[in-house]
Design an enzyme around this catalytic site. Structure first.
Site, short mmCIF file in Angstrom:
data_model
loop_
_atom_site.label_atom_id
_atom_site.label_comp_id
_atom_site.label_asym_id
_atom_site.label_seq_id
_atom_site.Cartn_x
_atom_site.Cartn_y
_atom_site.Cartn_z
CD GLN A 93 6.21 34.26 16.78
OE1 GLN A 93 6.41 34.69 15.64
NE2 GLN A 93 6.78 34.79 17.85
CG PHE A 94 -2.92 33.94 17.30
CD1 PHE A 94 -3.80 32.90 17.03
CD2 PHE A 94 -3.38 35.25 17.15
CE1 PHE A 94 -5.11 33.15 16.64
CE2 PHE A 94 -4.68 35.51 16.75
CZ PHE A 94 -5.56 34.45 16.50
CG HIS A 111 -3.12 23.66 7.64
ND1 HIS A 111 -3.61 22.39 7.73
CD2 HIS A 111 -3.29 24.22 8.87
CE1 HIS A 111 -4.08 22.19 8.96
NE2 HIS A 111 -3.89 23.28 9.67
CG ASP A 147 -6.86 25.99 10.69
OD1 ASP A 147 -7.86 26.61 11.08
OD2 ASP A 147 -6.32 25.08 11.35
CE LYS A 607 32.58 -28.23 16.10
NZ LYS A 607 33.74 -28.37 17.03
N PRO A 608 34.64 -23.78 16.85
CG PRO A 608 35.69 -22.89 18.75
CD PRO A 608 34.37 -22.95 18.03
CD GLN A 610 35.47 -32.84 21.32
OE1 GLN A 610 34.85 -33.14 20.30
NE2 GLN A 610 35.66 -33.69 22.31
CD GLN A 645 24.86 -33.64 11.81
OE1 GLN A 645 25.91 -34.26 11.62
NE2 GLN A 645 24.09 -33.23 10.81
N GLY A 660 38.19 -29.51 7.22
CA GLY A 660 38.38 -30.73 7.99
C GLY A 660 38.59 -31.91 7.06
CB CYS A 717 45.01 -28.66 4.84
SG CYS A 717 45.23 -26.89 4.57
CG PHE A 817 46.41 -33.59 9.12
CD1 PHE A 817 46.28 -32.82 7.98
CD2 PHE A 817 46.11 -32.99 10.34
CE1 PHE A 817 45.88 -31.50 8.04
CE2 PHE A 817 45.71 -31.67 10.41
CZ PHE A 817 45.59 -30.93 9.25
#
Length: 913
Positions: A93-94, A111, A147, A607-608, A610, A645, A660, A717, A817
């Site tokens: 405020q002023f 300031h 100021d 990458k699951p 194929q 790949q 794998g 596995c 397997f």
């Protein structure tokens, strides 16, 4: 002697309240009055609240003067407190000169600039806009210029390249300013406060940035000037720019989060036209890129569009949410409850258009709102979502979307994807068939597809997208952006909660997941439900608990005398991880690897296999519903020779986890080295020995011996690749195995009575036939099976038993397997030779022994070269127990705490002090 002062504080905000609290500790002063702004609705300024707590008189004035003349009633109330010093910590405020000079010792004012530079209401903004290298604040004696009065003290700090209006205020101007106000008052009280006349050299008076016309950015400027302007208005009110749409309309936006950009050319950017910019602006994965007149670039991370702040990179993805208008009666009741929460926080009446932040809410109000909404409505709200929907009606719509997903339904995003409907197990399950990249299901490059065959009937189930190297690159870059972007903003505990959300969703959808797994891979449904899906859920829950427990160590090292040294380690995520998983346990292998990867803080693409990617694609859908940010998890069905790949070769992939065969593992390891020396963990083939001594529990040995070979159709596995049975019980063991095999139910894996389903795919089925043929040719005795199950369509292979197998035979050395039991005799008097035979293989994944003699068992455990040892049990794995092999069975661990190390890097930090 120090002067006893009566202080009036004139101002507002938390800054002024903290100054008040600081001065209350001084015994040589008295706070006689606080003068601040009126309440906003029923919301009182924090300075007034603080003063009331300390029983200090509070005066609230909407204005101090009218038409340049001080209001008599205001002056009268001010004079009533009899202040000897006015302290103005933060005042909007002023204040009339009658008040400024009304105290015996005058007025001191804070300031935010090093006066005389940047006088005016927006000094700190201009410090940044002008590119000053030094910022700071001044405390001065107020005069009629407010100021321009004499300086009492100044403080300064270097402007860092990462500073914004918000950061420089929080790190320096606020905390140091509060302390300096206390120092200044002490100096006045002791009579040592100087009055240093401000020089006019270097003095500036800059425009007020709260005026909208001054917030418009000039894009015909250098990149550095554009950057400085944006950060000078960050985080409020934001630099204004105007977007020119292709249809001729314009849209005003505000820019935040600027930085100079030097990362090279933008790929896959989209053009955005801005008024006043003659060059092209680009929306790219990192934000909005603007070229300055000097040819350099500035990047904008966030854009305020209307009332919502969005990531600039999401500009073209941000279709306006369709408004919800069909609220139920229950939802309207919840609307009233939510409005009550807002009203209690904002202390004002709440309407549809009420803006949370425009109503004066701060950071702690955000925390309170989030917590109260969580408690009232049981929704997983995050702080960031308040900023994304700050207007009441938007926030309510956000809440309704959460609620319509269910209280534990987590994410509110609706996914569009192409799918096929699997009709099986008395269910109709919608399964995605596209690639999952950056939180969306998308077609593969050139619409390439794979045929997915049902192994039970050899019929094509559906076609799914088949990823190319280009698709892999897109997924890697999405994961890379997420790792350095949204994922980094999520705390470890939030990460753990997301994982628990996902586990709960998997639990709720476990019958669907097990059905897909059974149809797609041939797994018996009951086994799929218990192990394939059940252990997957356990893995996510187990690793979720690790998220906030990943920590380093402090290390005592030799100090550099006379100084001291602190050395500590940090465990950090690696970055983008590529995962390649096999076809025997599609969902479980995904979960074993990905749960550890995500818990460690990485992003990933998988990458699951194929032949059976469907559970991975259904899982991808669940990750969105669980709330995972786009790009964190990506799923790319495809061929190993192309997509697999490409993952191994990509230079932005920093870790690869593979399960794998050993030959493919060797090839992948070479690719990891040739590409960028990426970290690699390999879980490969096995030829696990199982030794059955004559002193075993025969019932248990037969039961677990059969399970060790025929569990999951032998597609396991750690399956026992060779059984060594002591000669004294050899014939009886075989007799009992054959008896049980003749009663084994083989058939439709969805039938609850089925114990043995089809092999996963034709190529593997044909390989098993060849394996058996070779065993017969080399002289092994085929006592059962070795052929297709008669009268059954599908890849049904008869459980098989070979005896009289010698160590030099192919079937004694190589992994089948499949459901093929290989039995050799041994004499119990020659343990040394037995152990040599058991270890005479290049594989070292698992092993087992059955005996009632604990000495024999522990001797076996000591001498066997295998990563897992089972004693009087087999296939007993747990998510807390590390899993992985020796020799050509690979290296690295899945599961347990050790698995986290595969997805973390250790950083050592040494500090001398």
């Amino acid at each position: 002697m120090a002067l006893k002062m009566r202080i009036a504080i004139i101002g507002q905000s938390n800054f002024a309240a903290d100054v008040l609290e600081l001065l209350l500790d001084r015994s040589n002063i008295q706070i006689v009055g606080v003068f601040t702004i009126p309440d906003k609705g029923s919301r009182e300024d924090i300075l007034a609240t603080t003063a009331t707590i300390h029983n200090i008189p509070v005066f609230k004035f909407a204005c101090w003067r009218r038409k340049g003349v001080a209001l008599p009633e205001v002056l009268e109330q001010y004079k009533s407190v009899g202040a000897t010093l006015n302290v103005l910590p933060f005042c909007s405020q002023f204040i009339p000169m009658e008040v400024i000079n009304g105290a015996l010792l005058g007025s001191i004012c804070y300031h935010p600039s090093i006066l005389p530079r940047h006088r005016g209401a927006s000094a700190i903004s201009w410090t940044l806009i002008e590119g000053d290298e030094v910022a700071g604040f001044s405390i001065f004696w107020a005069d009629d210029g407010l100021d321009t009065g004499p300086l009492l003290l100044t403080r300064q700090t270097n402007v860092e390249s990462t500073d914004t209006l918000d950061t420089i205020y929080k790190r320096f101007l606020y905390p140091e300013g509060v302390k300096a106000m206390g120092v200044a008052v002490d100096m006045v009280a002791s009579g040592t406060a100087p009055k240093i006349i401000q020089p006019e050299v270097g003095a500036t008076y800059d425009p007020a940035m709260f005026k909208t016309e001054n917030q418009v950015i000039n894009l015909q400027a250098t990149a550095e000037k554009i950057w400085n302007f944006v950060r000078g208005l960050d985080s409020v009110p934001g630099a204004i720019a105007t977007v020119l749409h292709g249809n001729g309309t314009e849209e005003q936006i505000r820019l935040f989060g600027a930085h100079l950009y030097s990362a090279g050319p933008v790929s896959n950017g989209k053009v955005l036209r801005l008024r006043g910019l003659t060059k092209t602006a680009w929306i790219h994965s990192g934000g909005l890129l603007i070229e300055g007149t000097d040819g350099a670039f500035v990047n904008i991370r966030r854009i305020k569009r209307g009332t919502r702040v969005i990531s600039a990179s999401e500009w073209f993805k941000q279709a306006e949410d369709q408004s919800i208008t069909d609220f139920s009666e229950d939802e309207l009741v919840k609307r009233s409850l939510l409005a009550g929460i807002w009203k209690a926080i904002l202390k004002e009446d709440v309407e549809s258009s009420t803006d949370f932040f425009a109503s004066g809410a701060g950071s702690m109000d955000v925390v309170r709102l989030v917590e109260e909404v969580k408690e009232a409505f049981d929704v997983p709200l995050q702080n960031e979502q308040v900023f994304m929907a700050p207007v009441f009606e938007e926030f309510f719509s956000l809440l309704v979307r959460f609620l319509r997903q269910g209280s534990a339904g987590f994410g509110n995003q609706q996914l569009d994807f192409e799918a096929f409907t699997l009709k099986a197990n008395k269910r109709e399950i919608r399964v995605p068939t596209q690639l999952f990249i950056n939180g969306e299901f998308v077609d593969a490059e050139a619409q390439r597809t794979l045929e997915i065959v049902n192994p039970t009937n050899e019929e094509v189930l559906c076609k799914v997208a088949c990823a190319s190297a280009t698709d892999v690159d897109k997924a890697v870059r999405a994961a890379h952006s997420a790792f350095y972007g949204s994922w980094r903003q999520i705390t470890p505990r939030q990460r753990g909660q997301l994982m628990l959300n996902l586990a709960d969703l998997m639990e709720r959808n476990k019958e669907e997941l097990a059905t897909i797994e059974s149809v797609d891979s041939g797994a018996v449904y009951t086994l799929a439900l218990k192990t394939h899906v059940g252990m997957s859920i356990e893995a996510w829950r187990y690793f979720a608990g690790w998220c906030d427990k990943i920590q380093g160590n402090t290390i005592p090292v030799n100090p550099a005398r006379p100084n001291n040294v602190l050395t500590f380690t940090r465990k950090e995520p690696i970055g983008v991880c590529g995962l390649i998983t096999p076809w025997n346990y599609p969902l479980m292998m995904l979960s074993w690897k990905m749960a550890a990867c995500i818990a460690a803080g990485n992003t990933c693409l998988i990458k699951p296999a194929q032949t059976c990617p469907l559970t991975a694609l259904k899982f991808a859908e669940l990750t969105v519903r669980a709330g995972f940010p786009p790009g964190v998890i990506n799923v790319l069905p495809g061929k190993g020779s192309d997509a697999g790949q490409a993952v191994a070769d990509h230079e932005l992939v920093r870790k690869l986890g593979f399960t794998g065969s050993t030959p493919i593992g060797k090839h992948i390891m070479k690719s990891c080295a040739d590409s960028n020396l990426k970290k690699c963990s390999l879980e490969l083939g096995g030829k696990s020995p199982l030794i059955i001594f004559a002193d075993c529990d025969m019932d248990k040995a037969v039961k677990h011996g059969m399970s060790s070979v025929f569990f999951n159709k032998g597609e396991d596995c750690i399956a026992a690749g060779r059984l060594f049975v002591e000669d004294r019980i050899h014939d009886e063991f075989i007799r009992r195995v054959l008896k049980d095999l003749r009663t084994m139910t083989i058939g439709d894996p969805l039938d609850r009575s089925t114990a043995h389903g089809p092999q996963n795919h034709k190529a593997h089925f044909d390989k098993l036939l060849e394996f058996c043929r070779r065993g017969v040719d080399e002289g092994a005795k085929l006592v059962y099976g070795g052929c297709r199950v008669p009268n059954l369509k599908g890849y049904f292979f008869t459980p098989t038993v070979f005896t009289n197998v010698t160590d030099d035979m192919f079937i004694a050395q190589e992994e089948s397997f499949g459901p093929i039991m290989i039995i050799s005799k041994f004499n119990g008097s020659d343990i040394d030779s037995l152990m040599q035979r058991a270890n005479r293989t290049e594989y070292g994944l698992a092993s087992g022994v059955f005996t009632k003699d604990i000495g024999k068992a522990l001797n076996f455990a000591d001498r066997i070269e295998a990563g897992t040892v089972f004693v009087n049990v087999y296939n007993k794995t747990d998510v807390a127990a590390p899993f992985g092999g020796f020799k050509q069975s690979g290296y690295g661990k899945d599961l347990g705490q050790e698995a986290l190390n595969e997805y973390l890097k250790t950083k050592c930090v040494t500090v001398e002090y």
